[in-house]
Design a protein around this motif. Structure first.
Motif, short mmCIF file in Angstrom:
data_model
loop_
_atom_site.label_atom_id
_atom_site.label_comp_id
_atom_site.label_asym_id
_atom_site.label_seq_id
_atom_site.Cartn_x
_atom_site.Cartn_y
_atom_site.Cartn_z
N THR A 97 -13.94 -29.27 -37.93
CA THR A 97 -14.69 -30.12 -37.02
C THR A 97 -13.76 -30.46 -35.87
O THR A 97 -12.77 -31.17 -36.08
CB THR A 97 -15.16 -31.40 -37.74
OG1 THR A 97 -15.92 -31.01 -38.88
CG2 THR A 97 -16.03 -32.24 -36.83
N LEU A 98 -14.06 -29.92 -34.70
CA LEU A 98 -13.22 -30.18 -33.53
C LEU A 98 -13.63 -31.49 -32.88
O LEU A 98 -14.82 -31.76 -32.72
CB LEU A 98 -13.39 -29.06 -32.50
CG LEU A 98 -12.50 -27.84 -32.64
CD1 LEU A 98 -12.69 -26.94 -31.43
CD2 LEU A 98 -11.04 -28.19 -32.80
N LYS A 99 -12.65 -32.27 -32.54
CA LYS A 99 -12.90 -33.51 -31.81
C LYS A 99 -12.37 -33.35 -30.39
O LYS A 99 -11.53 -32.49 -30.13
CB LYS A 99 -12.18 -34.68 -32.49
CG LYS A 99 -12.60 -34.90 -33.94
CD LYS A 99 -13.96 -35.52 -34.03
CE LYS A 99 -14.25 -35.91 -35.45
NZ LYS A 99 -15.64 -35.90 -35.79
N SER A 105 -9.11 -33.73 -34.94
CA SER A 105 -9.89 -32.66 -35.56
C SER A 105 -9.58 -32.58 -37.05
O SER A 105 -8.48 -32.89 -37.48
CB SER A 105 -9.58 -31.32 -34.89
OG SER A 105 -9.96 -31.37 -33.53
#
Length: 151
Positions: A97-99, A105
């Motif tokens: 899950t990229l932030k 992340s």
């Protein structure tokens, strides 16, 4: 050997080979209808995309968990190994899950995507009785930030 042109939101039209297409009999949890996904390697990086064949807007960013967590290990339950007909070849990837802020992340080590490249089948497997969880920091080495104010 037929190549397939698929539509993707991120890269427009992409040509994929039959070897890149994996069949997920139960889909991905939350996306049960998504049974055919293409594994797309991102050149010169430890990342892949798992792109839906049917839904151009659906793709998952995957990482090689052993690069980010060298001590990562789990035992594949026999019934799962049988279902995937795992022989000597097995590929393990985890959903990332990229932030917006990269250091926030996360990588899901609790539910790896297990792929059999010989049979082109895959499954997301939830590890029971595991020390892992769904949101491990992608970057273990957090840079020290000095003089940060709470404003």
């Amino acid at each position: 050997m037929n190549n397939l042109i698929i539509e993707t939101l991120s890269w427009g039209k992409l040509e994929v080979t039959e070897e890149q297409i994996y069949y997920f009999s139960k889909g991905i949890p939350g996306f049960d209808e998504e049974t055919e996904l293409a594994l797309i390697e991102m050149a010169e990086s430890p990342f892949w995309y798992l792109q839906s064949i049917k839904n151009e807007g659906l793709s998952f960013l995957l990482g090689d968990p052993f690069i980010f967590y060298p001590s990562y290990e789990f035992e594949l339950p026999d019934n799962e190994a049988e279902e995937l007909q795992i022989g000597s070849n097995v590929v393990v990837r985890c959903i990332i899950t990229l932030k917006e802020q990269v250091e926030q992340s996360t990588i899901n080590l609790l539910a790896p995507i297990v792929l059999n490249p010989d049979g082109n089948v895959g499954k997301q497997i939830v590890l029971h009785r595991s020390p892992y969880h769904t949101k491990h920091c992608l970057l273990q080495e957090q840079p020290a930030i000095d003089g940060k104010d709470g404003g």
